[in-house]
Design a protein around this motif. Structure first.
Motif, mmCIF file in Angstrom:
data_model
loop_
_atom_site.group_PDB
_atom_site.id
_atom_site.type_symbol
_atom_site.label_atom_id
_atom_site.label_comp_id
_atom_site.label_asym_id
_atom_site.label_seq_id
_atom_site.Cartn_x
_atom_site.Cartn_y
_atom_site.Cartn_z
ATOM 1 N N TYR A 73 0.835 -1.187 0.000
ATOM 2 C CA TYR A 73 0.000 0.000 0.000
ATOM 3 C C TYR A 73 0.882 1.254 0.000
ATOM 4 O O TYR A 73 1.899 1.303 0.701
ATOM 5 N N CYS A 96 -5.523 -10.564 1.982
ATOM 6 C CA CYS A 96 -4.319 -10.444 1.143
ATOM 7 C C CYS A 96 -3.424 -9.384 1.784
ATOM 8 O O CYS A 96 -3.103 -8.356 1.182
ATOM 9 N N GLY A 98 -0.271 -9.298 2.721
ATOM 10 C CA GLY A 98 1.110 -9.079 2.291
ATOM 11 C C GLY A 98 2.026 -8.854 3.474
ATOM 12 O O GLY A 98 2.056 -9.637 4.414
ATOM 13 N N CYS A 99 2.761 -7.733 3.461
ATOM 14 C CA CYS A 99 3.698 -7.502 4.558
ATOM 15 C C CYS A 99 3.184 -6.457 5.543
ATOM 16 O O CYS A 99 3.973 -5.821 6.250
ATOM 17 N N ASP A 109 -3.720 -13.838 5.045
ATOM 18 C CA ASP A 109 -2.989 -14.081 3.796
ATOM 19 C C ASP A 109 -2.877 -15.590 3.614
ATOM 20 O O ASP A 109 -2.953 -16.337 4.580
ATOM 21 N N ARG A 111 -0.158 -17.004 2.253
ATOM 22 C CA ARG A 111 1.247 -17.436 2.360
ATOM 23 C C ARG A 111 1.722 -17.395 3.807
ATOM 24 O O ARG A 111 1.636 -16.343 4.467
ATOM 25 N N ASP A 121 -7.377 -18.689 2.796
ATOM 26 C CA ASP A 121 -7.689 -18.230 1.450
ATOM 27 C C ASP A 121 -8.768 -17.156 1.561
ATOM 28 O O ASP A 121 -9.806 -17.389 2.201
ATOM 29 N N GLY A 122 -8.539 -16.021 0.954
ATOM 30 C CA GLY A 122 -9.498 -14.915 1.017
ATOM 31 C C GLY A 122 -10.851 -15.264 0.425
ATOM 32 O O GLY A 122 -11.820 -14.538 0.626
ATOM 33 N N ASP A 138 -6.412 -6.405 -1.018
ATOM 34 C CA ASP A 138 -5.397 -6.004 -1.993
ATOM 35 C C ASP A 138 -4.801 -7.261 -2.623
ATOM 36 O O ASP A 138 -3.663 -7.631 -2.369
ATOM 37 N N TYR A 150 4.122 -13.726 -6.017
ATOM 38 C CA TYR A 150 3.810 -14.259 -4.676
ATOM 39 C C TYR A 150 3.948 -15.773 -4.583
ATOM 40 O O TYR A 150 3.791 -16.331 -3.489
HETATM 41 C C1 LIG Z 1 -0.458 -7.015 -3.536
HETATM 42 S S1 LIG Z 1 0.059 -8.107 -2.209
HETATM 43 C C2 LIG Z 1 -0.613 -7.302 -0.799
HETATM 44 C C3 LIG Z 1 0.295 -6.217 -0.286
HETATM 45 C C4 LIG Z 1 -0.227 -5.502 0.948
HETATM 46 N N1 LIG Z 1 -1.316 -4.591 0.617
HETATM 47 C C5 LIG Z 1 0.880 -4.695 1.635
HETATM 48 O O1 LIG Z 1 0.745 -3.466 1.818
HETATM 49 O O2 LIG Z 1 1.898 -5.304 1.971
HETATM 50 C C6 LIG Z 1 -0.994 -9.494 -2.501
HETATM 51 C C7 LIG Z 1 -1.032 -10.550 -1.402
HETATM 52 O O3 LIG Z 1 -2.129 -11.444 -1.694
HETATM 53 C C8 LIG Z 1 -1.812 -12.719 -1.177
HETATM 54 N N2 LIG Z 1 -2.736 -13.709 -1.773
HETATM 55 C C9 LIG Z 1 -2.736 -14.225 -3.022
HETATM 56 N N3 LIG Z 1 -3.773 -15.064 -3.199
HETATM 57 C C10 LIG Z 1 -4.455 -15.073 -2.025
HETATM 58 C C11 LIG Z 1 -5.637 -15.729 -1.582
HETATM 59 N N4 LIG Z 1 -6.335 -16.557 -2.372
HETATM 60 N N5 LIG Z 1 -6.048 -15.521 -0.312
HETATM 61 C C12 LIG Z 1 -5.354 -14.698 0.528
HETATM 62 N N6 LIG Z 1 -4.222 -14.042 0.161
HETATM 63 C C13 LIG Z 1 -3.789 -14.221 -1.109
HETATM 64 C C14 LIG Z 1 -0.355 -12.893 -1.548
HETATM 65 O O4 LIG Z 1 0.235 -13.878 -0.744
HETATM 66 C C15 LIG Z 1 0.189 -11.464 -1.299
HETATM 67 O O5 LIG Z 1 0.755 -11.376 -0.014
#
Ligand SMILES: C[S@@+](CC[C@H](N)C(=O)[O-])C[C@H]1O[C@@H](n2cnc3c(N)ncnc32)[C@H](O)[C@@H]1O
Length: 223
Positions: A73, A96, A98-99, A109, A111, A121-122, A138, A150
């Protein structure tokens, strides 16, 4: 045209269903003031995006930080969008995540390297219907990004993520969705507004789209 069904929704949750309010309480307590740096365990920091979101006020002595990812973000985004979500910052469910660091709302998330509060899973959240104050999502923006950035196998379709966010958010609660598209409002929600999100000149622009769940909630019976 045949409507695609969400493959994950038919899969029952295995194990525990979480209480979003308990996570929100913990998130509020975990806020602290250490300055931010790349985590020492990261083998190599990825090329930083044009503007990093560092959340320095949220990093503390709370165990290892999530691995850095692409597509963070923009700085200050959550604070700026908060009035539109009409809840406390610690109550936001980040799907989702991320970090985003520990203490930043309730982080989900898929991962393990993201070290989320809930590894899930979202498209199939282990949370009760209508139990969350607001949701920010996101996800990866394409199948190629999903795998390439990812290492996640299956691209989560915006419609599937949105349907699940609409299920868990409380009646009248809001959903913010960051993507290259503005998704169609899921059943039982309405579109409120979209903002352009850019990290600088000549950079691609994303949409941050806001939706609101009907006060009466979703009627999921029989559909
Ligand atoms: C664009 S990054 C998010 C970054 C976050 N907004 C940040 O500021 O750090 C997308 C994230 O979506 C996660 N992701 C992908 N598929 C997913 C799912 N089905 N369910 C949950 N998370 C998922 C990935 O592991 C990744 O960490």
């Amino acid at each position: 045209m045949t409507k695609r069904s969400n493959p994950k929704r038919s899969v029952p949750h295995v194990g525990k269903e979480y209480d979003a309010n308990e996570f929100a309480r913990q998130s509020k307590q975990q806020t602290s003031t250490r300055s931010w740096s790349w985590p020492v365990h990261a083998e190599r920091a990825p090329r930083p995006p044009a503007i990093l979101v560092l959340h320095p006020e949220l990093m503390g002595e709370m165990g290892p930080a999530p691995d850095p990812v692409y597509g963070q973000y923009p700085r200050g985004l959550i604070a700026k969008i908060l009035p539109w979500l009409r809840c406390e910052r610690h109550e936001i469910l980040h799907v989702c995540s991320g970090c985003l660091p520990r203490g930043e709302g309730i982080r989900v998330d898929i991962r393990p390297a993201a070290r989320p509060d809930i590894l899930a899973d979202g498209r199939n959240l282990p949370l009760r219907d209508g139990s969350v104050a607001a949701v920010m999502l996101d996800p990866p923006y394409s199948p190629r990004y999903t795998k390439g950035l990812y290492g996640v196998g299956e691209y989560p379709r915006p419609a599937h993520l949105m349907a699940e966010a609409a299920r868990v958010v409380r009646p009248g609660g809001r959903i913010a969705f960051v993507h290259y598209i503005t998704p169609k409002p899921p059943r039982g929600t309405r579109f409120v507004r979209a903002f352009g999100l850019s990290t600088g000149f000549d950079m691609p622009i994303r949409a941050l789209s806001i939706f609101e769940k009907d006060q009466r909630g979703l009627s999921l019976g029989g559909c």
